[in-house]
Design a protein around this motif. Structure first.
Motif, mmCIF file in Angstrom:
data_model
loop_
_atom_site.group_PDB
_atom_site.id
_atom_site.type_symbol
_atom_site.label_atom_id
_atom_site.label_comp_id
_atom_site.label_asym_id
_atom_site.label_seq_id
_atom_site.Cartn_x
_atom_site.Cartn_y
_atom_site.Cartn_z
ATOM 1 N N TYR A 19 11.031 2.331 -0.404
ATOM 2 C CA TYR A 19 9.754 2.255 -0.980
ATOM 3 C C TYR A 19 9.928 1.095 -2.191
ATOM 4 O O TYR A 19 8.846 0.887 -2.937
ATOM 5 C CB TYR A 19 9.730 3.482 -2.057
ATOM 6 C CG TYR A 19 9.743 4.789 -1.134
ATOM 7 C CD1 TYR A 19 8.366 5.140 -0.619
ATOM 8 C CD2 TYR A 19 10.743 5.380 -0.752
ATOM 9 C CE1 TYR A 19 8.487 6.192 0.004
ATOM 10 C CE2 TYR A 19 10.805 6.183 0.156
ATOM 11 C CZ TYR A 19 9.491 6.999 0.557
ATOM 12 O OH TYR A 19 9.572 7.963 1.359
ATOM 13 N N TYR A 37 2.959 -1.321 -5.304
ATOM 14 C CA TYR A 37 3.406 -1.623 -3.787
ATOM 15 C C TYR A 37 4.068 -0.357 -3.649
ATOM 16 O O TYR A 37 3.745 0.234 -2.368
ATOM 17 C CB TYR A 37 4.670 -2.876 -3.962
ATOM 18 C CG TYR A 37 5.274 -2.830 -2.507
ATOM 19 C CD1 TYR A 37 4.432 -3.934 -1.637
ATOM 20 C CD2 TYR A 37 6.312 -2.392 -2.188
ATOM 21 C CE1 TYR A 37 5.123 -4.154 -0.459
ATOM 22 C CE2 TYR A 37 6.978 -2.687 -0.850
ATOM 23 C CZ TYR A 37 6.339 -3.299 -0.056
ATOM 24 O OH TYR A 37 6.855 -3.648 1.334
ATOM 25 N N GLY A 40 1.644 2.247 -2.671
ATOM 26 C CA GLY A 40 1.177 1.905 -1.232
ATOM 27 C C GLY A 40 1.941 2.375 -0.094
ATOM 28 O O GLY A 40 1.547 3.093 1.094
ATOM 29 N N VAL A 41 3.288 2.372 -0.303
ATOM 30 C CA VAL A 41 4.156 2.993 0.652
ATOM 31 C C VAL A 41 4.252 4.390 0.572
ATOM 32 O O VAL A 41 4.164 4.927 1.598
ATOM 33 C CB VAL A 41 5.562 2.474 0.142
ATOM 34 C CG1 VAL A 41 6.585 3.182 1.298
ATOM 35 C CG2 VAL A 41 5.960 1.008 0.297
ATOM 36 N N HIS A 65 10.891 -5.364 3.761
ATOM 37 C CA HIS A 65 10.155 -5.487 2.608
ATOM 38 C C HIS A 65 9.870 -6.672 2.219
ATOM 39 O O HIS A 65 8.778 -7.365 1.693
ATOM 40 C CB HIS A 65 10.483 -4.662 1.333
ATOM 41 C CG HIS A 65 10.425 -3.182 1.427
ATOM 42 N ND1 HIS A 65 9.103 -2.523 1.692
ATOM 43 C CD2 HIS A 65 11.192 -2.104 1.384
ATOM 44 C CE1 HIS A 65 9.354 -1.349 1.622
ATOM 45 N NE2 HIS A 65 10.624 -0.855 1.795
ATOM 46 N N PRO A 70 4.069 -4.650 7.771
ATOM 47 C CA PRO A 70 3.570 -3.372 7.777
ATOM 48 C C PRO A 70 2.692 -2.849 8.829
ATOM 49 O O PRO A 70 1.730 -3.604 9.058
ATOM 50 C CB PRO A 70 3.372 -3.083 6.513
ATOM 51 C CG PRO A 70 2.820 -4.183 5.670
ATOM 52 C CD PRO A 70 3.413 -5.471 6.429
ATOM 53 N N LEU A 94 0.320 -3.249 -0.319
ATOM 54 C CA LEU A 94 1.540 -3.564 0.405
ATOM 55 C C LEU A 94 1.570 -4.899 0.572
ATOM 56 O O LEU A 94 2.444 -5.470 1.218
ATOM 57 C CB LEU A 94 1.337 -2.982 1.874
ATOM 58 C CG LEU A 94 1.464 -1.157 1.764
ATOM 59 C CD1 LEU A 94 1.499 -0.692 3.146
ATOM 60 C CD2 LEU A 94 2.738 -0.826 1.147
ATOM 61 N N ARG A 101 -1.987 -7.933 -5.044
ATOM 62 C CA ARG A 101 -2.227 -6.514 -5.052
ATOM 63 C C ARG A 101 -3.126 -6.180 -6.217
ATOM 64 O O ARG A 101 -3.629 -7.235 -7.124
ATOM 65 C CB ARG A 101 -0.653 -5.920 -5.572
ATOM 66 C CG ARG A 101 0.193 -6.029 -4.326
ATOM 67 C CD ARG A 101 1.469 -5.353 -4.780
ATOM 68 N NE ARG A 101 2.560 -5.817 -4.062
ATOM 69 C CZ ARG A 101 3.740 -6.238 -4.703
ATOM 70 N NH1 ARG A 101 3.919 -5.831 -5.919
ATOM 71 N NH2 ARG A 101 4.378 -6.782 -3.832
#
Length: 149
Positions: A19, A37, A40-41, A65, A70, A94, A101
């Motif tokens: 994550y 972020y 988002g995961v 990452h 993704p 992500l 973001r």
């Protein structure tokens, strides 16, 4: 002093490998978008039932990452239909570069409250057959499409 114990610090890798945001791994400056972020995961995993990146080990997750592409929700969960605008929000969360973001959790919440959450739930709730007939998201990663994922 107690609150400071739980603050994220620049230059220190802190977090669960599946994550963690790219800037935490690379030692770049962190801010609130670092946590977005991870949000988002988690959203991706809750909705699709799997993580947006795949790795065999904690180290591999860190690499993914940083450089991995993704999956989209449409790739990870073909049984449901996802609005392009929601796919875009997840893609923004992500983003590898924190500058790409959303600025804050409040901005994400406002976006969801503007009708996007209701639209997403409505599309997700569509019968499987109807979802399969929908056109694919414009956020589909063609690399994974070629692999049949």
């Amino acid at each position: 002093p107690g609150d400071r114990m739980f603050q994220t610090k620049a230059g220190v890798i802190s977090g669960s490998p599946a994550y963690i945001a790219p800037e935490t791994i690379s030692g770049d400056p962190i801010d609130t978008r670092t946590d977005l972020y991870s949000l988002g995961v988690m959203l991706f995993e809750m909705l699709a039932g799997r993580l947006p990146l795949y790795a065999d080990s904690p180290y591999d997750y860190l690499r993914e990452h940083l450089i991995g592409v993704p999956l989209t929700l449409s790739q990870a969960d073909r049984e449901h239909s996802w609005p392009d605008e929601f796919e875009g929000l997840i893609a923004d969360l992500l983003a590898k570069d924190r500058k790409d973001r959303p600025e804050s959790a409040a901005a994400v919440l406002a976006h969801l409250q503007s009708g996007l959450a209701a639209k997403t739930i409505e599309r997700w709730s569509a019968p499987r057959q109807e979802a399969a007939e929908k056109s694919p998201s414009r956020y589909v990663n063609t690399f994974f499409k070629l692999l049949g994922r």
